[in-house]
Design an enzyme around this catalytic site. Structure first.
Site, mmCIF file in Angstrom:
data_model
loop_
_atom_site.group_PDB
_atom_site.id
_atom_site.type_symbol
_atom_site.label_atom_id
_atom_site.label_comp_id
_atom_site.label_asym_id
_atom_site.label_seq_id
_atom_site.Cartn_x
_atom_site.Cartn_y
_atom_site.Cartn_z
ATOM 1 N N ILE A 78 0.847 -1.184 0.000
ATOM 2 C CA ILE A 78 0.000 0.000 0.000
ATOM 3 C C ILE A 78 0.883 1.234 0.000
ATOM 4 C CG2 ILE A 78 -1.892 -1.183 1.183
ATOM 5 C CD1 ILE A 78 -1.116 0.442 3.721
ATOM 6 N N SER A 79 0.347 2.343 -0.493
ATOM 7 C CA SER A 79 1.042 3.621 -0.524
ATOM 8 C C SER A 79 2.335 3.493 -1.327
ATOM 9 C CB SER A 79 1.274 4.120 0.904
ATOM 10 O OG SER A 79 1.705 5.455 0.928
ATOM 11 N N ASN A 80 3.480 3.846 -0.765
ATOM 12 C CA ASN A 80 4.725 3.640 -1.492
ATOM 13 C C ASN A 80 4.954 2.161 -1.786
ATOM 14 O OD1 ASN A 80 5.315 6.342 -1.546
ATOM 15 N ND2 ASN A 80 6.957 6.265 -0.043
ATOM 16 N N GLY A 118 -2.538 -1.227 -3.142
ATOM 17 C CA GLY A 118 -3.472 -0.316 -2.492
ATOM 18 C C GLY A 118 -2.928 1.097 -2.465
ATOM 19 N N HIS A 141 -6.251 8.108 3.099
ATOM 20 C CA HIS A 141 -4.982 7.392 2.972
ATOM 21 C C HIS A 141 -4.578 6.602 4.216
ATOM 22 C CE1 HIS A 141 -1.318 6.766 0.610
ATOM 23 N NE2 HIS A 141 -0.650 6.821 1.760
#
Length: 620
Positions: free
Chosen positions: A284-286, A309, A557
């Site tokens: 997820i994210s980075n 994600g 987020h």
């Protein structure tokens, strides 16, 4: 060639780095396919380790998933204590790092549903194997770690490879991959993707060893910067001089390679290879951006599926994260005065009190018009909307204003993209332990001992702050932020250097035969959907790639911030969708007649009351 230490030992010794600068070839054997795994040519790749492999056992009062803490221990507000605060044992550091990373990612608050109807915090006994790996051309290594549950099914081997979110350390994806994979008997391979919490004290000449303890340069350190005349604290994401984000895909691939090598050593009679072992990448994210970059690595048959994600990913023709971040850091504090219905955090009042100062500063710099704060806020708001921000992203982005996250990201990423070493930041920033007046001071033993476990990989936090040499009243951070913004919009060698680093991040297409599921919240205020996953998915689908896309309404987020009552009333968590996508992908790989999920815009119903599965409307 140096051979890999046996993983049958509970503690494999680690020799100095100079003894391990050799390439460890993977003996990748073609073998029988696991059910649902397509036969493909095995990858003729090599894995370069720059440390020995450390093995440890986690059973009884310890385990792989929660370090023995269980759900109640993970929910505890206080971190697991060190018996000697200045000298924690490797077991204590690991337990605290797992606690910290769970709490930084997942919504564990009672009533949020975690461990009740989604996710798991069940004890999973097993072993861990960890080492330092080096991608070709890099100056600094990344950590790789394999969690091997005792219930691992060697007859139908499964590996989930996960990249840490944000800049987190090696356990930074444990709540993303571990709860889904480990209880099923799948091994999990992690990478910190060249970032992480291996901080280095430039004044004391101390860093972090493979086991997470503080050590001198005579040991094999996970990060050892070029010191020069710099003082304070260095950390890998900012000061590796590698621009690690450009190698995210290769970091993920090396973690998968390390998994096979560790499995072959743990089960020497089996002969694991990419041809007979299922590999699914998730993040997820980075970490989501990292697994999408890994999906590009074509023609090597090493990866079966990807679930990403809220990915930080950038394609040609869209705005880069550094552009968004520096724009938001400057304009958003003022613009939010013109946005109604902002979610509240403990720092909201302080941030809003400083907003008129920012409006006046930008007007004095001719960025905003003259007049009162209301007029200036409206102009800043309209400027952000005109540059592509949605109202939903601006509302959720208020959290990053409250916690000064835009500045923290911009400071670190400018250093990383420009490949600057410690003490070389073009805008004069540094990092150090700080006094109450934000002046730098020498770090204490107890602070240093907790960095690896408590840090998020980007200061401020865990006793490390940002030293801003341009810090001045009345708008204390303005001058530094203007310098950071000019590295994107301005001219000169430093701006060219940073923009060149950003240009190296452009994502390509996933492999043609690779199933990919992307999940993103429509209200994401940190990695806005319009600038990241939407254009990436559009590019991939236009090229005929097998990409499915879930856009989740009322999801922002940070699942962990759903602990704040106002956020819980407005937003739903994203992790349940990640786990559901993994379920669907695994079912398809087991039986291709089981369809992958269709793309969907998912309506949700957040509420302050205990969350139910029906409120999420997860596609089935």
């Amino acid at each position: 060639m140096t051979t890999m230490p046996s993983l049958s030992n509970a503690e494999a010794g680690v020799a100095p780095r100079s003894r391990f600068l050799s390439i460890l070839a993977l003996g990748l054997l073609l073998g029988a396919c696991a059910t649902g795994h397509q036969e493909r040519e095995s990858m003729p790749a090599t894995l370069q380790l720059v440390s020995g492999v450390r093995a440890s056992e986690h059973r009884g009062s310890d385990d792989l998933l929660t370090a023995g803490l269980g759900r109640d221990g993970l929910r505890a507000m206080a971190a697991p204590a060190f018996a000697d605060p200045a000298h924690p044992t490797p077991v204590e550091s690991r337990r605290r790092a797992i606690w910290s990373n769970w709490r930084g990612i997942a919504d564990l608050v009672p009533g949020g549903g975690y461990g009740d109807w989604y996710g798991s915090t069940a004890a999973v006994p097993g072993r861990e194997f960890t080492a330092l790996a080096l991608v070709p051309g890099a100056k600094q290594p990344h950590r790789v770690l394999l969690q091997l549950p005792d219930a691992f099914n060697a007859e139908r081997p499964c590996v989930v490879v996960a990249a840490s979110s944000g800049s987190r350390g090696i356990y930074g994806a444990i709540s993303v991959a571990g709860p889904w994979a480990l209880p099923k008997g799948c091994a999990v391979a992690y990478t910190d993707k060249g970032a992480g919490t291996d901080y280095f004290d430039l004044d004391a000449n101390l860093g972090v060893a493979l086991d997470g303890t503080v050590a001198g340069t005579e040991a094999t350190l996970a990060f050892q910067p070029v010191r020069g005349d710099a003082h304070g604290i260095a950390f890998k994401h900012a000061h590796s001089q590698d621009n690690p984000e450009a190698d995210w895909g290769r970091h993920v691939q090396q973690a998968a390679q390390f998994a096979l090598q560790a499995l072959n050593d743990a089960y020497p009679q089996r002969g694991f290879s990419f041809a007979n072992t299922r590999v699914i990448a998730v993040g997820i994210s980075n970490g989501g951006g990292a697994v999408l970059r890994a999906a590009e690595l074509d023609g090597e048959g090493w990866l079966d599926a990807v679930v990403a994600g809220e990915p930080n990913v950038n394609v040609d023709g869209t705005r880069a994260l550094y552009d968004l971040t520096t724009e938001a850091a400057l304009l958003m504090p003022c613009a939010l005065l013109d946005v109604e219905g902002l979610p509240a955090s403990p720092l909201s009042a302080q941030a809003r009190a400083m907003a008129p100062v920012r409006c006046a500063s930008l007007a004095a710099a001719s960025v905003l018009p003259a007049g009162d704060a209301k007029t200036q806020a409206r102009a800043a708001h309209e400027a952000l909307l005109a540059s592509g921000w949605s109202e939903a992203a601006l509302r959720a982005g208020a959290l990053s204003v409250d916690f000064d996250l835009w500045r923290a990201i911009a400071v670190t990423y400018a250093s990383a993209y420009g490949r600057y070493g410690a003490g070389e930041h073009p805008c004069g920033y540094g990092f150090a332990a700080q006094n109450p007046d934000f002046s730098a001071r020498t770090a204490k033993d107890g602070e240093r001992a907790a960095w690896w476990a408590d840090g998020s990989g980007i200061p401020p936090g865990a006793g490390v702050g940002i030293v801003d040499t341009k810090f001045t009243a009345p708008d204390f951070t303005l001058a530094g932020l203007q310098c950071l913004r000019a590295l994107w919009t301005g001219t000169g060698a430093d701006a060219d250097r940073v923009r060149a680093g950003v240009a190296a991040l452009r994502a390509g297409l996933p492999r043609a035969d690779l199933p990919v599921v992307v999940i993103h919240g429509n209200d994401d205020g940190l990695v806005p959907i319009a600038f990241t996953s939407q254009p990436w998915v559009a590019q991939a689908q236009a090229a005929g790639r097998d990409v499915r896309y879930w856009q989740v309404r009322n999801a922002q987020h940070f699942d962990a911030f759903l602990a704040l009552p106002d956020f819980r009333a407005r937003y739903v968590p994203l992790l349940p969708y990640v786990y559901a996508a993994l379920d669907r992908v695994a079912a398809h790989l087991d039986d291709p007649s089981q369809p992958l999920p269709a793309s969907a815009v998912i309506d949700t119903a957040p509420a302050a009351a205990p969350l139910t599965a029906a409120q999420l409307a997860i596609p089935r």
